[in-house]
Design a protein around this motif. Structure first.
Motif, mmCIF file in Angstrom:
data_model
loop_
_atom_site.group_PDB
_atom_site.id
_atom_site.type_symbol
_atom_site.label_atom_id
_atom_site.label_comp_id
_atom_site.label_asym_id
_atom_site.label_seq_id
_atom_site.Cartn_x
_atom_site.Cartn_y
_atom_site.Cartn_z
ATOM 1 N N GLY A 460 -10.206 13.640 -4.094
ATOM 2 C CA GLY A 460 -11.208 13.585 -3.032
ATOM 3 C C GLY A 460 -11.605 12.171 -2.653
ATOM 4 O O GLY A 460 -12.688 11.961 -2.105
ATOM 5 N N GLN A 461 -10.738 11.196 -2.915
ATOM 6 C CA GLN A 461 -11.020 9.807 -2.562
ATOM 7 C C GLN A 461 -10.739 9.571 -1.078
ATOM 8 O O GLN A 461 -9.805 10.133 -0.506
ATOM 9 C CB GLN A 461 -10.155 8.857 -3.398
ATOM 10 N N LYS A 462 -11.527 8.712 -0.454
ATOM 11 C CA LYS A 462 -11.360 8.448 0.971
ATOM 12 C C LYS A 462 -10.158 7.562 1.254
ATOM 13 O O LYS A 462 -9.610 7.589 2.354
ATOM 14 C CB LYS A 462 -12.630 7.797 1.542
ATOM 15 N N SER A 463 -9.748 6.742 0.285
ATOM 16 C CA SER A 463 -8.609 5.850 0.506
ATOM 17 C C SER A 463 -7.899 5.591 -0.809
ATOM 18 O O SER A 463 -8.491 5.708 -1.892
ATOM 19 C CB SER A 463 -9.068 4.518 1.121
ATOM 20 N N ILE A 464 -6.626 5.186 -0.719
ATOM 21 C CA ILE A 464 -5.858 4.892 -1.928
ATOM 22 C C ILE A 464 -6.350 3.614 -2.595
ATOM 23 O O ILE A 464 -6.158 3.423 -3.792
ATOM 24 C CB ILE A 464 -4.348 4.798 -1.643
ATOM 25 N N SER A 465 -7.014 2.737 -1.841
ATOM 26 C CA SER A 465 -7.500 1.482 -2.416
ATOM 27 C C SER A 465 -8.537 1.716 -3.510
ATOM 28 O O SER A 465 -8.711 0.886 -4.395
ATOM 29 C CB SER A 465 -8.081 0.583 -1.330
ATOM 30 N N SER A 466 -9.229 2.863 -3.464
ATOM 31 C CA SER A 466 -10.242 3.154 -4.482
ATOM 32 C C SER A 466 -9.618 3.405 -5.848
ATOM 33 O O SER A 466 -10.319 3.431 -6.853
ATOM 34 C CB SER A 466 -11.072 4.375 -4.061
ATOM 35 N N LEU A 467 -8.282 3.584 -5.887
ATOM 36 C CA LEU A 467 -7.586 3.808 -7.150
ATOM 37 C C LEU A 467 -7.106 2.510 -7.781
ATOM 38 O O LEU A 467 -6.664 2.506 -8.929
ATOM 39 C CB LEU A 467 -6.370 4.717 -6.927
ATOM 40 N N TYR A 468 -7.173 1.402 -7.039
ATOM 41 C CA TYR A 468 -6.573 0.150 -7.501
ATOM 42 C C TYR A 468 -7.611 -0.773 -8.129
ATOM 43 O O TYR A 468 -8.707 -0.945 -7.576
ATOM 44 C CB TYR A 468 -5.916 -0.596 -6.342
ATOM 45 N N PRO A 469 -7.285 -1.409 -9.256
ATOM 46 C CA PRO A 469 -8.210 -2.400 -9.836
ATOM 47 C C PRO A 469 -8.507 -3.542 -8.865
ATOM 48 O O PRO A 469 -9.653 -3.965 -8.729
ATOM 49 C CB PRO A 469 -7.444 -2.898 -11.075
ATOM 50 N N LEU A 470 -7.476 -4.027 -8.167
ATOM 51 C CA LEU A 470 -7.662 -5.092 -7.185
ATOM 52 C C LEU A 470 -6.891 -4.744 -5.914
ATOM 53 O O LEU A 470 -5.719 -5.097 -5.762
ATOM 54 C CB LEU A 470 -7.172 -6.447 -7.729
ATOM 55 N N PRO A 471 -7.518 -4.032 -4.982
ATOM 56 C CA PRO A 471 -6.838 -3.678 -3.733
ATOM 57 C C PRO A 471 -6.454 -4.919 -2.932
ATOM 58 O O PRO A 471 -6.970 -6.019 -3.156
ATOM 59 C CB PRO A 471 -7.886 -2.843 -2.989
ATOM 60 N N PHE A 472 -5.559 -4.725 -1.980
ATOM 61 C CA PHE A 472 -5.047 -5.843 -1.186
ATOM 62 C C PHE A 472 -6.166 -6.630 -0.522
ATOM 63 O O PHE A 472 -6.214 -7.860 -0.607
ATOM 64 C CB PHE A 472 -4.071 -5.295 -0.139
ATOM 65 N N LEU A 473 -7.085 -5.943 0.151
ATOM 66 C CA LEU A 473 -8.141 -6.640 0.891
ATOM 67 C C LEU A 473 -9.106 -7.392 -0.013
ATOM 68 O O LEU A 473 -9.788 -8.304 0.440
ATOM 69 C CB LEU A 473 -8.928 -5.650 1.753
ATOM 70 N N SER A 474 -9.171 -7.010 -1.286
ATOM 71 C CA SER A 474 -10.115 -7.666 -2.186
ATOM 72 C C SER A 474 -9.722 -9.100 -2.491
ATOM 73 O O SER A 474 -10.494 -9.842 -3.098
ATOM 74 C CB SER A 474 -10.220 -6.882 -3.506
#
Length: 484
Positions: A460-474
């Protein structure tokens, strides 16, 4: 939690208070935040603690964001309340042991700040009998994201087990390759290798591990899989897209397109059961042919609009986005996204099969048996159709995979490569892959699945980035890199 003495212990999270209420003094640590004049702490688990400071510490400089270690006592804010409620406790700091000062506020493009949101904290303030303004305990965005990261990690372990239990061999392929891929709509990252002699070699990062895994299939492997890094340039950063992500890819010698569909459904069902998803995953996944979808929904026979002008005449009144300058592929994708995908969104889970040969990539062309007349000796021959043995799976309207009955004809492959290169001359070829195909790829099927999309949907996550320790945009200052 570790006991350091009879009356002192390391406090890791609020839940453990129920077990240690008899211990009078505790050693704890956390990151400082302020709401008006109220100080709070965010501990390692992401739980927010309301805190009171003794008079002898009032002059101590504690910047927002500073990490402190301290001795404290735990007060019962309401002695009459039941101990099972977390908001019946309050921390009083008695002695500051160590301090790491934060010099500036934490700025991050995507990862929630480790400091809590002011509006959330203020909305939970309440008064106690000492008229001290404190907040309820609650779980911060940091703790929620950490939970998602752990769930993703365990899900990837479960994926490994899924394939190993079915006799697949886990493969690790390179991320520095001569060609990242030759699909028309994918753009690889470019880099360069310089050897000790000073010679330079152009390299790319793979858009998928397809070329490498197929080389191994040529060598005689039977069932292989990989969870690998994939890289795609010149694309959007959005809910379901990141420039760098994990791709699950697997191949079956002598496999069929139906095998790939069964593997995909079984894998999603396994992960759904493992994660305890809120989604309803149906037992039966319907399969829809692309040409039938276009015929039923748009009254267009794709088989009879094989040139751009024919297609445009049929499509021009179906969408205001269609222009006379659109090529065949653009016309197809506009209609598919605007008119077909809304139908797919209504399906909980389904497959879409037999795409036009223009979207064939490395999939085998569809062949059907046709009955000839008696004058032609009643023979039965294979007749080619302008479609390929390709399927995609959609989960609640989101495309999650792309599977093929693999193209093994080296001559046909070379012709498709040349057609792609005429449209995209900047793409690099992999001569050793082409050599492997000439040597002979055995009959096989393969599938590439966006495993992070599946996990995010099931959680139920809105985006795959919420699964990453350090997403690309971060990795960039907030607002500098485009989102969608």
């Amino acid at each position: 939690m570790s006991l350091t003495s009879k009356n002192q212990l390391i406090l890791q999270n609020l839940f453990e208070l129920r077990k240690v209420h008899s211990v009078s003094e505790r050693l704890s640590s956390g990151r400082v935040f302020y709401i008006d004049m109220l100080m709070g702490l965010c501990d390692a688990s992401g739980v927010i603690w309301p805190v009171g400071i003794g008079q002898h510490l009032e002059k101590e400089l504690l910047n927002e964001g500073s990490i402190i270690t301290f001795k404290c006592k735990i007060m019962r804010t309401n002695p009459q309340a039941e101990l099972k409620y977390d908001d019946n406790y309050f921390i009083i700091i008695n002695e500051l042991i160590n301090k790491t000062t934060s010099l500036s506020s934490w700025e991050n493009a995507l990862i929630p700040s480790p400091l809590p949101n002011k509006e959330e904290i203020e909305s939970q303030n309440k008064l106690f009998n000492q008229n001290i303004k404190v907040t309820n305990f609650y779980t911060s965005p940091v703790a929620k994201r950490l939970k998602s990261i752990k769930q993703r990690n365990s899900s990837l372990d479960r994926v490994h087990l899924f394939f190993k239990n079915r006799g697949f061999v886990n493969i690790e392929t390179p991320t520095l390759v001569p060609s990242g891929g030759v699909e028309v709509y994918l753009n690889p990252f470019h880099t360069e290798y310089e050897d000790h002699r000073g010679h330079k070699w152009k390299l790319q990062l793979p858009t998928s591990p397809e070329f490498a895994l197929k080389k191994l299939m040529v060598e005689g492997t039977h069932k292989i899989f990989q969870l690998s890094r994939a890289y795609r340039n010149n694309g959007e950063v959005s809910k379901h897209h990141e420039p760098e992500f994990v791709m699950l890819e697997w191949y079956r010698a002598q496999g069929t397109l139906q095998n790939m569909m069964e593997d995909t459904q079984n894998l999603v069902e396994t992960l759904a059961y493992y994660l305890g998803t809120h989604l309803e995953i149906p037992k039966q996944w319907p399969a829809f042919r692309v040409d039938k979808l276009f015929q039923d929904i748009l009254s267009i026979s794709l088989e009879h609009v094989q040139n751009t002008e024919q297609f445009y005449l049929k499509a021009k009144n179906l969408s205001p986005s269609i222009t006379k300058n659109d090529d065949w592929d653009t016309l197809f994708y506009k209609l598919f996204m605007e008119k077909i995908e809304p139908f797919l969104e209504k399906q909980k889970a389904c497959f879409v099969t037999h795409y036009p040969i223009q979207m064939g990539a490395l999939a085998a062309q569809e062949r059907v048996k046709s009955n000839r007349s008696l004058e032609q000796n009643d023979s039965i021959e294979n007749e080619t159709k302008p479609f390929v043995e390709r399927m995609e799976a959609f989960l609640y309207g989101v495309e999650i995979c792309n599977g093929y009955l693999e193209l093994s004809d080296a001559k046909n492959l070379s012709e498709r490569f040349q057609k792609t290169l005429s449209a995209r001359p900047e793409l690099q070829q992999d001569p050793l892959f082409e050599n492997a195909m000439e040597f002979g790829l055995p009959p096989c099927s393969g599938n590439a699945l966006g495993i992070d999309r599946v996990i995010a949907l099931l959680l139920g996550q809105k985006s795959i980035s919420s699964l990453y320790p350090l997403p690309f945009l971060s990795q960039f200052p907030k607002g500098t890199v485009a989102w969608e």
